[in-house]
Design an enzyme around this catalytic site. Structure first.
Site, PDB file in Angstrom:
ATOM      1  N   ASN A   9     -51.063 -18.656  35.483  1.00  0.00           N
ATOM      2  CA  ASN A   9     -50.176 -18.466  34.335  1.00  0.00           C
ATOM      3  C   ASN A   9     -50.529 -19.524  33.295  1.00  0.00           C
ATOM      4  O   ASN A   9     -50.205 -20.694  33.463  1.00  0.00           O
ATOM      5  CB  ASN A   9     -48.719 -18.607  34.808  1.00  0.00           C
ATOM      6  CG  ASN A   9     -47.727 -18.593  33.667  1.00  0.00           C
ATOM      7  OD1 ASN A   9     -48.075 -18.257  32.534  1.00  0.00           O
ATOM      8  ND2 ASN A   9     -46.485 -18.957  33.971  1.00  0.00           N
ATOM      9  N   TRP A  10     -51.194 -19.090  32.241  1.00  0.00           N
ATOM     10  CA  TRP A  10     -51.689 -20.059  31.245  1.00  0.00           C
ATOM     11  C   TRP A  10     -50.595 -20.529  30.298  1.00  0.00           C
ATOM     12  O   TRP A  10     -50.826 -21.425  29.480  1.00  0.00           O
ATOM     13  CB  TRP A  10     -52.827 -19.439  30.432  1.00  0.00           C
ATOM     14  CG  TRP A  10     -54.036 -19.057  31.234  1.00  0.00           C
ATOM     15  CD1 TRP A  10     -54.190 -19.171  32.600  1.00  0.00           C
ATOM     16  CD2 TRP A  10     -55.257 -18.495  30.753  1.00  0.00           C
ATOM     17  NE1 TRP A  10     -55.429 -18.706  32.975  1.00  0.00           N
ATOM     18  CE2 TRP A  10     -56.100 -18.283  31.867  1.00  0.00           C
ATOM     19  CE3 TRP A  10     -55.718 -18.140  29.487  1.00  0.00           C
ATOM     20  CZ2 TRP A  10     -57.385 -17.742  31.749  1.00  0.00           C
ATOM     21  CZ3 TRP A  10     -56.990 -17.597  29.364  1.00  0.00           C
ATOM     22  CH2 TRP A  10     -57.817 -17.410  30.482  1.00  0.00           C
ATOM     23  N   LYS A  11     -49.436 -19.898  30.351  1.00  0.00           N
ATOM     24  CA  LYS A  11     -48.321 -20.257  29.461  1.00  0.00           C
ATOM     25  C   LYS A  11     -48.801 -20.294  27.998  1.00  0.00           C
ATOM     26  O   LYS A  11     -49.660 -19.506  27.629  1.00  0.00           O
ATOM     27  CB  LYS A  11     -47.686 -21.581  29.910  1.00  0.00           C
ATOM     28  CG  LYS A  11     -47.296 -21.529  31.391  1.00  0.00           C
ATOM     29  CD  LYS A  11     -46.430 -22.652  31.838  1.00  0.00           C
ATOM     30  CE  LYS A  11     -46.128 -22.481  33.327  1.00  0.00           C
ATOM     31  NZ  LYS A  11     -45.218 -23.486  33.835  1.00  0.00           N
ATOM     32  N   HIS A  95     -39.693 -15.375  34.196  1.00  0.00           N
ATOM     33  CA  HIS A  95     -40.109 -16.752  34.484  1.00  0.00           C
ATOM     34  C   HIS A  95     -38.969 -17.702  34.104  1.00  0.00           C
ATOM     35  O   HIS A  95     -38.267 -17.474  33.123  1.00  0.00           O
ATOM     36  CB  HIS A  95     -41.382 -17.087  33.703  1.00  0.00           C
ATOM     37  CG  HIS A  95     -41.997 -18.379  34.132  1.00  0.00           C
ATOM     38  ND1 HIS A  95     -41.511 -19.597  33.707  1.00  0.00           N
ATOM     39  CD2 HIS A  95     -43.020 -18.647  34.972  1.00  0.00           C
ATOM     40  CE1 HIS A  95     -42.223 -20.558  34.271  1.00  0.00           C
ATOM     41  NE2 HIS A  95     -43.150 -20.008  35.039  1.00  0.00           N
ATOM     42  N   GLU A  97     -38.915 -20.410  32.611  1.00  0.00           N
ATOM     43  CA  GLU A  97     -38.971 -20.922  31.229  1.00  0.00           C
ATOM     44  C   GLU A  97     -38.405 -19.899  30.249  1.00  0.00           C
ATOM     45  O   GLU A  97     -37.789 -20.264  29.253  1.00  0.00           O
ATOM     46  CB  GLU A  97     -40.419 -21.299  30.871  1.00  0.00           C
ATOM     47  CG  GLU A  97     -40.821 -22.594  31.564  1.00  0.00           C
ATOM     48  CD  GLU A  97     -42.300 -22.718  31.889  1.00  0.00           C
ATOM     49  OE1 GLU A  97     -43.116 -21.944  31.363  1.00  0.00           O
ATOM     50  OE2 GLU A  97     -42.639 -23.598  32.708  1.00  0.00           O
ATOM     51  N   GLU A 167     -40.365 -19.499  42.642  1.00  0.00           N
ATOM     52  CA  GLU A 167     -40.740 -20.688  41.885  1.00  0.00           C
ATOM     53  C   GLU A 167     -39.534 -21.602  41.731  1.00  0.00           C
ATOM     54  O   GLU A 167     -38.735 -21.431  40.798  1.00  0.00           O
ATOM     55  CB  GLU A 167     -41.247 -20.285  40.496  1.00  0.00           C
ATOM     56  CG  GLU A 167     -42.489 -19.419  40.521  1.00  0.00           C
ATOM     57  CD  GLU A 167     -43.328 -19.614  39.264  1.00  0.00           C
ATOM     58  OE1 GLU A 167     -44.526 -19.905  39.411  1.00  0.00           O
ATOM     59  OE2 GLU A 167     -42.782 -19.509  38.156  1.00  0.00           O
ATOM     60  N   GLY A 173     -44.188 -27.720  36.945  1.00  0.00           N
ATOM     61  CA  GLY A 173     -44.715 -28.678  35.969  1.00  0.00           C
ATOM     62  C   GLY A 173     -44.290 -30.118  36.233  1.00  0.00           C
ATOM     63  O   GLY A 173     -44.477 -30.981  35.385  1.00  0.00           O
ATOM     64  N   SER A 213     -46.184 -26.509  40.800  1.00  0.00           N
ATOM     65  CA  SER A 213     -47.126 -27.594  41.065  1.00  0.00           C
ATOM     66  C   SER A 213     -48.135 -27.302  42.172  1.00  0.00           C
ATOM     67  O   SER A 213     -48.449 -28.175  42.984  1.00  0.00           O
ATOM     68  CB  SER A 213     -46.369 -28.898  41.342  1.00  0.00           C
ATOM     69  OG  SER A 213     -45.615 -29.271  40.190  1.00  0.00           O
ATOM     70  N   GLY A 234     -49.629 -22.733  37.369  1.00  0.00           N
ATOM     71  CA  GLY A 234     -49.546 -23.044  35.944  1.00  0.00           C
ATOM     72  C   GLY A 234     -50.625 -24.036  35.557  1.00  0.00           C
ATOM     73  O   GLY A 234     -51.788 -23.678  35.356  1.00  0.00           O
ATOM     74  N   GLY A 235     -50.252 -25.315  35.499  1.00  0.00           N
ATOM     75  CA  GLY A 235     -51.154 -26.381  35.038  1.00  0.00           C
ATOM     76  C   GLY A 235     -52.556 -26.339  35.628  1.00  0.00           C
ATOM     77  O   GLY A 235     -53.547 -26.457  34.888  1.00  0.00           O
TER      78      GLY A 235
HETATM   79  P1  PGA Z   1     -47.012 -25.337  37.415  1.00  0.00           P
HETATM   80  O1  PGA Z   1     -46.349 -23.972  36.843  1.00  0.00           O
HETATM   81  O2  PGA Z   1     -48.086 -24.910  38.392  1.00  0.00           O
HETATM   82  O3  PGA Z   1     -47.572 -26.018  36.214  1.00  0.00           O
HETATM   83  O4  PGA Z   1     -45.925 -26.090  38.080  1.00  0.00           O
HETATM   84  C1  PGA Z   1     -46.107 -22.869  37.668  1.00  0.00           C
HETATM   85  C2  PGA Z   1     -45.437 -21.755  36.919  1.00  0.00           C
HETATM   86  O5  PGA Z   1     -44.585 -22.035  36.074  1.00  0.00           O
HETATM   87  O6  PGA Z   1     -45.761 -20.562  37.128  1.00  0.00           O
END
Ligand code: PGA
Length: 258
Positions: A9-11, A95, A97, A167, A173, A213, A234-235
């Site tokens: 997930n590149w956000k 998600h 966010e 999640e 994050g 993470s 994500g990251g």
């Molecule tokens: P993260 O994000 O790996 O940066 O914690 C995961 C996500 O939000 O899908």
């Protein structure tokens, strides 16, 4: 046998050029053994370019969100029809966010899942508890409420087509990952709930990803848990080498390494 899914997930990261650079690194480094499904979720603006770059590969493409109407006066929104039009296969829905910054509710998530399925897009439904909820012993309650809200009115056939991502919000994050045991506990709870409502067959099909993470150094220990069928990253999906190392962990687990 459920296939392992490694999704990135590149956000809100990557311009078109950066997206192409990353996707070309992934394409060059991923040796598909048929056991691991790799998915990338770039921002909307890069979807057609990434689609073109990946056209001769098995790598799937996801959008990070969509609206639940086909078209209309919804300024700023993207419809499932538009996603289909540019060759998208999957769509991340709900998600944390989006729930936090864009006030998404279980009801809206439910509508999005229904429309995604109507357009043959595979929803990747995200659910997870906050730190406060975990500390006050409300994790399972929260997961159950979100699951029920998101899947309301869906048939067993529909539920079979959905990917679920657990999640925990406190792990996204933050660098703080759920331990494999903590994640497995919630994953097996989710599978049990699906079995109770939709039957053992649907539950055994359900692909349940862990996200929060995930890094090259913890992916293997998470993926080897019985009920963890993949990861939503994500990251660590923003750099070709770290994402490829996570894919490698999936390949090792799929090959029976434990
Ligand atoms: P993260 O994000 O790996 O940066 O914690 C995961 C996500 O939000 O899908």
């Amino acid at each position: 046998m459920r296939k392992i899914v490694i999704a990135g997930n590149w956000k809100m990261h990557k311009t078109k050029e950066e997206a192409l650079e990353l996707v070309n690194q992934i394409k060059a480094g991923f040796k598909d053994n048929g056991e691991v499904k790799v998915i990338v979720a770039p921002p909307f603006t890069s979807l057609p370019y990434v689609r073109e770059a990946l056209k001769d590969t098995t790598i799937g493409i996801a959008a990070q969100n969509m609206f639940y109407e086909k078209e209309g006066a919804y300024t700023g929104e993207i419809s499932p029809l538009m996603l289909k039009d540019v060759g998208v296969h999957y769509v991340i829905i709900g998600h944390s966010e989006r729930r936090k910054y864009f006030c998404e509710t279980d009801e809206g998530v439910n509508k999005k899942i229904k429309t995604a399925l109507e357009y043959s897009l595979t929803p990747i439904l995200c659910i997870g508890e906050s730190l406060e909820e975990r500390k006050s012993g409300k994790t399972f309650e929260k997961i159950e409420t979100q699951l029920e809200g998101a899947l309301r009115g869906l048939s067993s056939t529909d539920v079979k087509k959905i990917i679920i991502a657990y999640e925990p919000i406190w792990a996204i994050g933050t660098g703080e990952t759920a331990t494999p045991e903590q994640a497995e506990e919630v994953h097996s709870f989710i599978r049990k709930k699906i079995a109770q409502k939709y039957g053992n067959d649907v539950a055994s099909y359900a692909i349940i990803l862990y996200g929060g993470s995930v890094k090259p150094n913890n992916a293997f220990s998470l993926l080897r848990e019985d009920n963890i069928d993949g990861v939503l990253v994500g990251g660590a999906s923003l750099k070709g080498d770290s994402f490829l190392q996570i894919i490698e962990a999936g390949i090792r687990v799929s090959g029976g390494e434990s």
